[in-house]
Design a protein around this motif. Structure first.
Motif, PDB file in Angstrom:
ATOM      1  N   ASP A  79      -7.160 -16.408  17.388  1.00 19.93           N
ATOM      2  CA  ASP A  79      -8.613 -16.327  17.565  1.00 19.93           C
ATOM      3  C   ASP A  79      -8.999 -16.441  19.038  1.00 19.93           C
ATOM      4  OD1 ASP A  79      -9.039 -16.001  14.868  1.00 19.93           O
ATOM      5  OD2 ASP A  79      -9.505 -18.098  14.479  1.00 19.93           O
ATOM      6  N   LEU A  83     -11.010 -13.827  21.396  1.00 16.83           N
ATOM      7  CA  LEU A  83     -12.129 -14.195  22.261  1.00 16.83           C
ATOM      8  C   LEU A  83     -11.924 -13.689  23.685  1.00 16.83           C
ATOM      9  CD1 LEU A  83     -12.866 -17.886  21.162  1.00 16.83           C
ATOM     10  CD2 LEU A  83     -14.347 -15.888  20.823  1.00 16.83           C
ATOM     11  N   TYR A 112     -11.114 -25.484  11.699  1.00 22.89           N
ATOM     12  CA  TYR A 112     -11.759 -24.220  12.047  1.00 22.89           C
ATOM     13  C   TYR A 112     -10.762 -23.186  12.554  1.00 22.89           C
ATOM     14  CZ  TYR A 112     -16.113 -26.581  11.191  1.00 22.89           C
ATOM     15  OH  TYR A 112     -17.142 -27.247  10.569  1.00 22.89           O
ATOM     16  N   ALA A 260     -12.591 -16.602  12.028  1.00 17.99           N
ATOM     17  CA  ALA A 260     -13.219 -15.836  13.106  1.00 17.99           C
ATOM     18  C   ALA A 260     -13.065 -14.334  12.882  1.00 17.99           C
ATOM     19  CB  ALA A 260     -12.622 -16.231  14.451  1.00 17.99           C
ATOM     20  N   THR A 262     -10.384 -12.505  12.560  1.00 15.48           N
ATOM     21  CA  THR A 262      -9.200 -11.853  13.107  1.00 15.48           C
ATOM     22  C   THR A 262      -8.327 -11.390  11.948  1.00 15.48           C
ATOM     23  OG1 THR A 262      -9.244 -13.335  15.030  1.00 15.48           O
ATOM     24  CG2 THR A 262      -7.177 -12.166  14.592  1.00 15.48           C
ATOM     25  N   GLY A 411     -11.606 -24.228  16.665  1.00 15.65           N
ATOM     26  CA  GLY A 411     -11.172 -22.859  16.446  1.00 15.65           C
ATOM     27  C   GLY A 411     -10.617 -22.249  17.717  1.00 15.65           C
ATOM     28  N   GLU A 413     -11.992 -21.432  20.396  1.00 15.67           N
ATOM     29  CA  GLU A 413     -12.515 -22.054  21.617  1.00 15.67           C
ATOM     30  C   GLU A 413     -11.600 -23.184  22.100  1.00 15.67           C
ATOM     31  OE1 GLU A 413     -15.078 -21.489  23.558  1.00 15.67           O
ATOM     32  OE2 GLU A 413     -16.081 -19.872  22.466  1.00 15.67           O
TER      33      GLU A 413
END
Length: 554
Positions: A79, A83, A112, A260, A262, A411, A413
């Motif tokens: 993820d 991003l 997450y 997310a 993906t 997640g 991030e």
């Protein structure tokens, strides 16, 4: 903080048709299994890219019984790469009901950083494991029927290798007697059950390149020996076609998504402590053809799944990893340093420093392959800045860098720094060097694994194992790759020897030839191919309400 399943149940899932389109799959290339999952067809007419994406292998240190979040980091890293603007996919194994209902839990990540639909994937999913169990036990039934119908193949009931399987941890089935009840109920003999993920059919499914390769491999399975000690194969029983029919859908990779969105391919589920521990060749290859970055994982520590991925899967996949990520937790490192499981939340720099030798051995082993290596510290809430600093300083001694990840809570991030490091490492030139060559002797392969990967001294073969190797050499089986069946909790074959033990020997009690899969399994110590349930199995905490809402599934 909500539980994993509560997070998954609250997620907004994108229709699988849209996920497939985002991955570059045409509508005719998938077979939807409802709204949120699909099979990817094996269509020889579909021409996919021959330029494969970057392959990122996620492995770990030796884990605690609860696991160290390797799948969670895999999902979070993917993820994070998304991003960063990278066309990314995931390739994971399917969970087994054994650990789902037992102790370790599922294999869909956590918090997450999950793949969804989490409950479906952890339970029956698309039925692959049921198909494998049915095919495996069909072969058992045909074998016993051959004995009952006059034994035309001259099978020796005392030398049958093929056990039955069930995808549940059930220690009571390890040793059983079948054929009781008189002349109409078969030929009495000793038998036993393995867990489905230990079936050679699982290994074959994950190593096959297409449907016909699957059938050819099934034909080569050795089910036992005759009274003259000659091997009997599935080809002799004549049921490879029927077994392949039962697996015609199971061989197709499964497409799902992360929280997310993906794209994620989840397919096959061999354990790494008793089998090769990687998802299927077809899953990884398909992802590599569709994405620029593919994040995959290998089961348990780098001594098990990592080594097997690099020495067994890579030659068949035809693609070496561009970077390796070793997942570590402060909790597990303190455990390797002597801290009891109940005290892992307390800061303990001394124990952490002692336990770092385990991470050091895995760094040394993975660096041996000539692929760039980074360390991901899967952070827990009790971890302190001082503990994190100790790990980062230690890792630097090996020419590597450790990155703190917080993907469970954040997640993608929570893995931005790790993702950037992986992008940079994967762009570097690498010089992949396998641990051993195909023509090396079985003993040389065993010693290479023990000395280089485990940090041990030697291999000790039982009288039975020595006799088997002589027989294998006479049959031309002695050059096959080695799958070590070993405890996941230690670099040695003794689960109680934590950290990085020295001057130890690995004891091989016997070998199991798996010609269909194409390797020899070396059974070490007291490793079991049928696990048992713990005193408080996870099944006691799982429930469902009148609306069909599941609770307690992590």
């Amino acid at each position: 903080m909500p539980t994993d399943i509560e997070i998954a149940q609250a997620a907004k899932i994108t229709p699988i048709s849209e996920i497939a389109a985002s991955a570059g799959l045409q509508p005719q290339e998938i077979e939807p299994y409802g709204y949120d999952k699909a099979k990817i067809k094996l269509d020889p007419e579909v021409n996919r890219s021959t330029d494969l994406g970057k392959l990122i292998l996620v492995t770990s240190i030796n884990p605690t019984p609860a696991g160290e979040g390797k799948s969670t980091v895999t999902v979070g890293l993917a993820d994070a790469l998304k991003l960063a603007g990278k066309n990314t996919m995931i390739a994971l194994r399917e969970p087994s009901l054994g650990p789902v209902m037992g102790l370790k839990g599922g294999a869909t990540g956590g918090g997450y950083a999950q793949v969804v639909p989490m409950a479906d994937i952890n339970l029956h999913f698309t039925g692959d494991f049921h198909a494998l169990t049915s095919a495996h036990d069909t072969l058992s039934a045909v074998l016993d029927n051959s004995l009952h119908q006059g034994n035309p193949l001259n099978l020796d009931p005392r030398r049958i290798l093929w056990k039955r399987v069930v995808d549940i941890n059930d220690r009571a089935l390890r040793h059983v007697t079948v054929g009781l009840g008189g002349p109409t109920s078969g030929v009495p003999r000793e038998d036993g059950f393995d867990i489905t993920v230990a079936s050679e059919l699982m290994a074959i499914l994950t190593l096959s390149t297409d449907l016909m390769d699957l059938k050819a491999r099934i034909n080569r399975i050795v089910v036992g020996y005759t009274y003259d000690k000659e091997p009997v194969t599935v080809a002799d029983l004549g049921v490879a076609g029927a077994l392949t029919v039962l697996l015609k859908d199971a061989i197709k990779p499964n497409l799902v998504q992360t929280l997310a969105h993906t794209p994620a391919i989840i397919h096959g589920g061999p354990f790494a402590n008793i089998a090769q521990g990687t998802n299927s060749i077809l899953a990884t290859k398909t992802a590599l053809q569709l994405a620029d970055y593919v994040v995959t994982e290998a089961g348990f520590g780098a001594d098990l799944g990592g080594e097997k991925f690099l020495d067994v899967k890579v030659p068949l996949l035809g693609k070496t990893p561009d970077a390796i990520v070793i997942v570590a937790t402060i909790r597990a490192l303190k455990h390797h340093g002597g801290v009891a499981l109940g005290d892992l939340n307390d800061e303990n720099i001394e124990a952490l420093s002692a336990g770092l030798e385990n991470l050091g051995q895995h760094l040394t082993a993975m660096n041996r392959y000539g692929v760039p290596v980074v360390v991901a510290i899967n952070r827990f809430t009790a971890d302190t800045p001082q503990e994190l600093a100790v790990i980062k300083d230690y890792v630097a001694q090996f020419g590597a860098t450790a990155y703190t990840t917080e993907v469970w809570a954040k997640g993608g991030e929570g893995a931005k720094d790790l993702a950037q490091a992986v992008i940079e490492k994967a762009a570097q030139e690498s010089d992949f060097t396998p641990l051993y060559q195909p023509n090396d002797s079985a003993t040389d392969k065993l010693n290479a694994i023990v000395q280089t990967i485990y940090g041990g001294e030697t291999v000790v073969l039982s009288d039975k194992a020595q006799k088997q190797l002589k027989e294998f050499e006479a049959r031309g089986w002695d050059k096959l790759p080695i799958i070590m069946a070993k405890t996941q909790y230690s670099l040695s074959d003794d689960a109680k020897k934590l950290g990085a033990p020295k001057d130890f020997a690995i004891h091989i009690r016997e070998f199991v030839p798996k010609l269909g899969a194409g390797f020899l399994v070396a059974l070490t110590g007291n490793i079991m191919t049928m696990p048992g349930l713990p005193k408080h199995p996870a099944a006691l905490d799982i429930d469902i309400d009148e609306k069909g809402r599941i609770t307690g599934l992590f």
